[in-house]
Motif scaffolding. Structure first.
Motif, PDB file in Angstrom:
ATOM      1  N   LYS A  23      43.423  22.731   7.042  1.00  0.00           N
ATOM      2  CA  LYS A  23      42.461  21.677   7.372  1.00  0.00           C
ATOM      3  C   LYS A  23      41.077  22.301   7.582  1.00  0.00           C
ATOM      4  N   THR A  24      40.073  21.639   7.010  1.00  0.00           N
ATOM      5  CA  THR A  24      38.685  22.078   7.171  1.00  0.00           C
ATOM      6  C   THR A  24      37.938  21.038   8.002  1.00  0.00           C
ATOM      7  N   VAL A  25      37.509  21.436   9.187  1.00  0.00           N
ATOM      8  CA  VAL A  25      36.817  20.518  10.108  1.00  0.00           C
ATOM      9  C   VAL A  25      35.310  20.696   9.927  1.00  0.00           C
ATOM     10  N   PRO A  26      34.565  19.630   9.654  1.00  0.00           N
ATOM     11  CA  PRO A  26      33.105  19.763   9.489  1.00  0.00           C
ATOM     12  C   PRO A  26      32.418  20.039  10.826  1.00  0.00           C
ATOM     13  N   GLN A  27      31.208  20.607  10.728  1.00  0.00           N
ATOM     14  CA  GLN A  27      30.429  20.907  11.927  1.00  0.00           C
ATOM     15  C   GLN A  27      30.047  19.611  12.658  1.00  0.00           C
ATOM     16  N   ARG A  35      51.874  16.334  17.212  1.00  0.00           N
ATOM     17  CA  ARG A  35      53.189  16.730  16.705  1.00  0.00           C
ATOM     18  C   ARG A  35      54.199  15.673  17.145  1.00  0.00           C
ATOM     19  N   PHE A  36      54.689  14.980  16.167  1.00  0.00           N
ATOM     20  CA  PHE A  36      55.598  13.864  16.397  1.00  0.00           C
ATOM     21  C   PHE A  36      54.980  12.833  17.363  1.00  0.00           C
ATOM     22  N   GLY A  37      53.649  12.590  17.161  1.00  0.00           N
ATOM     23  CA  GLY A  37      52.959  11.570  17.938  1.00  0.00           C
ATOM     24  C   GLY A  37      52.413  12.037  19.276  1.00  0.00           C
ATOM     25  N   ARG A  38      52.623  13.296  19.614  1.00  0.00           N
ATOM     26  CA  ARG A  38      52.140  13.818  20.903  1.00  0.00           C
ATOM     27  C   ARG A  38      51.044  14.840  20.647  1.00  0.00           C
ATOM     28  N   TYR A  39      49.980  14.779  21.520  1.00  0.00           N
ATOM     29  CA  TYR A  39      48.848  15.708  21.353  1.00  0.00           C
ATOM     30  C   TYR A  39      49.329  17.141  21.559  1.00  0.00           C
ATOM     31  N   ARG A  40      48.895  18.011  20.618  1.00  0.00           N
ATOM     32  CA  ARG A  40      49.288  19.409  20.709  1.00  0.00           C
ATOM     33  C   ARG A  40      48.080  20.330  20.892  1.00  0.00           C
ATOM     34  N   THR A  41      47.033  20.170  20.083  1.00  0.00           N
ATOM     35  CA  THR A  41      45.866  21.050  20.167  1.00  0.00           C
ATOM     36  C   THR A  41      44.666  20.351  19.537  1.00  0.00           C
ATOM     37  N   THR A  42      43.528  21.059  19.591  1.00  0.00           N
ATOM     38  CA  THR A  42      42.280  20.539  19.016  1.00  0.00           C
ATOM     39  C   THR A  42      41.755  21.542  18.010  1.00  0.00           C
ATOM     40  N   LEU A  43      41.395  21.042  16.843  1.00  0.00           N
ATOM     41  CA  LEU A  43      40.845  21.893  15.800  1.00  0.00           C
ATOM     42  C   LEU A  43      39.323  21.907  15.905  1.00  0.00           C
ATOM     43  N   LEU A  44      38.759  23.102  15.914  1.00  0.00           N
ATOM     44  CA  LEU A  44      37.305  23.276  15.976  1.00  0.00           C
ATOM     45  C   LEU A  44      36.722  23.316  14.570  1.00  0.00           C
ATOM     46  N   PRO A  45      35.389  23.194  14.417  1.00  0.00           N
ATOM     47  CA  PRO A  45      34.789  23.208  13.071  1.00  0.00           C
ATOM     48  C   PRO A  45      35.136  24.493  12.321  1.00  0.00           C
ATOM     49  N   GLY A  46      35.463  24.342  11.042  1.00  0.00           N
ATOM     50  CA  GLY A  46      35.819  25.478  10.193  1.00  0.00           C
ATOM     51  C   GLY A  46      37.200  25.295   9.593  1.00  0.00           C
ATOM     52  N   LEU A  47      37.773  26.407   9.093  1.00  0.00           N
ATOM     53  CA  LEU A  47      39.095  26.390   8.455  1.00  0.00           C
ATOM     54  C   LEU A  47      40.177  26.544   9.519  1.00  0.00           C
ATOM     55  N   ILE A  88      19.069   2.099  26.264  1.00  0.00           N
ATOM     56  CA  ILE A  88      19.811   3.033  25.418  1.00  0.00           C
ATOM     57  C   ILE A  88      20.476   4.080  26.309  1.00  0.00           C
ATOM     58  N   VAL A  89      21.625   4.587  25.843  1.00  0.00           N
ATOM     59  CA  VAL A  89      22.374   5.614  26.563  1.00  0.00           C
ATOM     60  C   VAL A  89      22.650   6.755  25.593  1.00  0.00           C
ATOM     61  N   PHE A  90      22.330   7.978  26.034  1.00  0.00           N
ATOM     62  CA  PHE A  90      22.634   9.189  25.266  1.00  0.00           C
ATOM     63  C   PHE A  90      23.860   9.857  25.902  1.00  0.00           C
ATOM     64  N   TYR A  91      24.865  10.097  25.107  1.00  0.00           N
ATOM     65  CA  TYR A  91      26.071  10.752  25.653  1.00  0.00           C
ATOM     66  C   TYR A  91      26.605  11.751  24.631  1.00  0.00           C
ATOM     67  N   GLN A  92      27.435  12.658  25.139  1.00  0.00           N
ATOM     68  CA  GLN A  92      28.036  13.689  24.291  1.00  0.00           C
ATOM     69  C   GLN A  92      29.464  13.946  24.755  1.00  0.00           C
ATOM     70  N   VAL A  93      30.366  14.058  23.783  1.00  0.00           N
ATOM     71  CA  VAL A  93      31.770  14.340  24.088  1.00  0.00           C
ATOM     72  C   VAL A  93      31.938  15.842  24.294  1.00  0.00           C
ATOM     73  N   LEU A  94      32.416  16.206  25.480  1.00  0.00           N
ATOM     74  CA  LEU A  94      32.654  17.620  25.785  1.00  0.00           C
ATOM     75  C   LEU A  94      34.121  18.013  25.605  1.00  0.00           C
ATOM     76  N   GLN A  95      35.032  17.065  25.813  1.00  0.00           N
ATOM     77  CA  GLN A  95      36.472  17.334  25.665  1.00  0.00           C
ATOM     78  C   GLN A  95      37.046  16.271  24.729  1.00  0.00           C
ATOM     79  N   ALA A  96      37.306  16.695  23.508  1.00  0.00           N
ATOM     80  CA  ALA A  96      37.736  15.742  22.486  1.00  0.00           C
ATOM     81  C   ALA A  96      39.080  15.102  22.819  1.00  0.00           C
ATOM     82  N   ALA A  97      39.969  15.846  23.432  1.00  0.00           N
ATOM     83  CA  ALA A  97      41.290  15.299  23.734  1.00  0.00           C
ATOM     84  C   ALA A  97      41.197  14.145  24.727  1.00  0.00           C
ATOM     85  N   LYS A  98      40.389  14.311  25.802  1.00  0.00           N
ATOM     86  CA  LYS A  98      40.233  13.237  26.782  1.00  0.00           C
ATOM     87  C   LYS A  98      39.534  12.034  26.166  1.00  0.00           C
TER      88      LYS A  98
END
Length: 306
Positions: A23-27, A35-47, A88-98
């Motif tokens: 999997k290639t994750v864009p920047q 894995r079988f519907g349960r969160y396992r890990t998070t892929l960062l940008p790149g290969l 307007i509201v500016f926000y940023q996701v710090l933890q993708a899983a949450k």
């Protein structure tokens, strides 16, 4: 033939395994792996590599700073004034899983929370405070929203109220109030100018009177000195004539009387009101006085010679 089919099938299977496992994750994004519907890990940008056919991509989360438009809404202030507010509201996701699994529809949740807290913040202020304390409202909303979205792995970086629009009648009243305030300030400035001008004029007249009085005082002192000197001169002349008379010289007395007589005639002749002056018929007295003066002068010269 069968070997060729098997080879083709093997190649296709290999490609499928590679496609499923690589999997290639864009920047600017992070992907969650399930894995079988349960969160396992998070892929960062790149290969990235995952277990084919066992692991699957769950959510694709944008971790860039995002601008969320808050729609306009009507809000009642503390003094029961209705205003229309958007932001307007500016926000940023710090933890993708949450952000993927702790909240459903992240943008909708942030938007509704912002709308609710805007109503709460403005409802605690008067209309004048709402219009003048926008920075304080923004700061309060920032702290409240940031604390509320922390469990979602989100950081609220900035909150801005774009527009606060009072009703038309309130705007007209504010314009009239502003005009009245400006007229009041202009009247105060005009009154202050008149007051300062009157004070300066009074000060000038005071200084002028003081200088005039000082001038009169100096002139009076000079006149007194002149009269004193003239009196001293008269006294000295009288003493000289008296001394001469005591010594037996009557001509000095004649000189003194003749001088006074001539001075009186001189003053009469130079008077601006005199158009015609009648001389006494006894001009011989004047001639005799002049002769006495000449004789006195002659005697004085003879005495000096001796």
């Amino acid at each position: 033939m069968e070997s060729l089919i098997f080879l083709i099938a093997l190649v296709v299977l290999t490609l499928a395994v590679i496609a499923a496992g690589v999997k290639t994750v864009p920047q600017g994004y992070q992907w969650t792996v399930e894995r079988f519907g349960r969160y396992r890990t998070t892929l960062l940008p790149g290969l990235n590599l995952i277990v084919p056919f066992i692991d699957a991509i769950g959510r694709k989360i944008n971790v860039q700073e995002t601008v969320l438009e808050i729609p306009s809404q009507s809000v009642i202030t503390k003094d029961n004034a209705s205003v229309t507010v958007d932001g307007i509201v500016f926000y940023q996701v710090l933890q993708a899983a949450k952000a993927a699994y702790e909240v459903q529809n992240l943008q909708g949740a942030v938007e509704n929370m912002a709308l609710t807290n805007i109503r709460t913040a403005i409802g605690a202020l008067d209309l004048d405070e709402t219009l003048s304390k926008r920075d304080e409202i923004n700061d309060r909303l920032l702290h409240v929203l940031d604390a509320a979205t922390q469990p979602w792995g989100v950081k609220i970086t900035r909150v801005e109220l774009k527009d606060i629009s009072p009703p038309a009648n309130v705007v007209a009243s504010m314009a009239m109030q502003l005009t009245a305030e400006r007229e009041r300030r202009a009247a105060i400035l005009t009154a202050e100018g008149i007051k300062q001008a009157a004070i300066l004029k009074a000060e000038g007249e005071k200084q002028s009177q003081i200088l005039a009085a000082e001038g009169r005082l100096v002139a009076a002192n000079r006149d007194a000195e002149a009269r004193e000197r003239l009196a001293n001169a008269e006294a000295e002349a009288t003493r000289a004539v008296s001394k001469a008379v005591e010594d037996g010289s009557v001509q000095a007395l004649n000189y003194f009387v003749a001088q006074k007589y001539v001075d009186a005639l001189n003053q009469l002749g130079h008077s601006p009101n005199v158009r015609l002056m009648l001389m006494p018929m006894e001009m011989s007295s004047v001639v005799g006085a002049i002769a006495g003066i000449a004789e006195l002068t002659k005697g004085a010269v003879t005495g000096e010679a001796k």
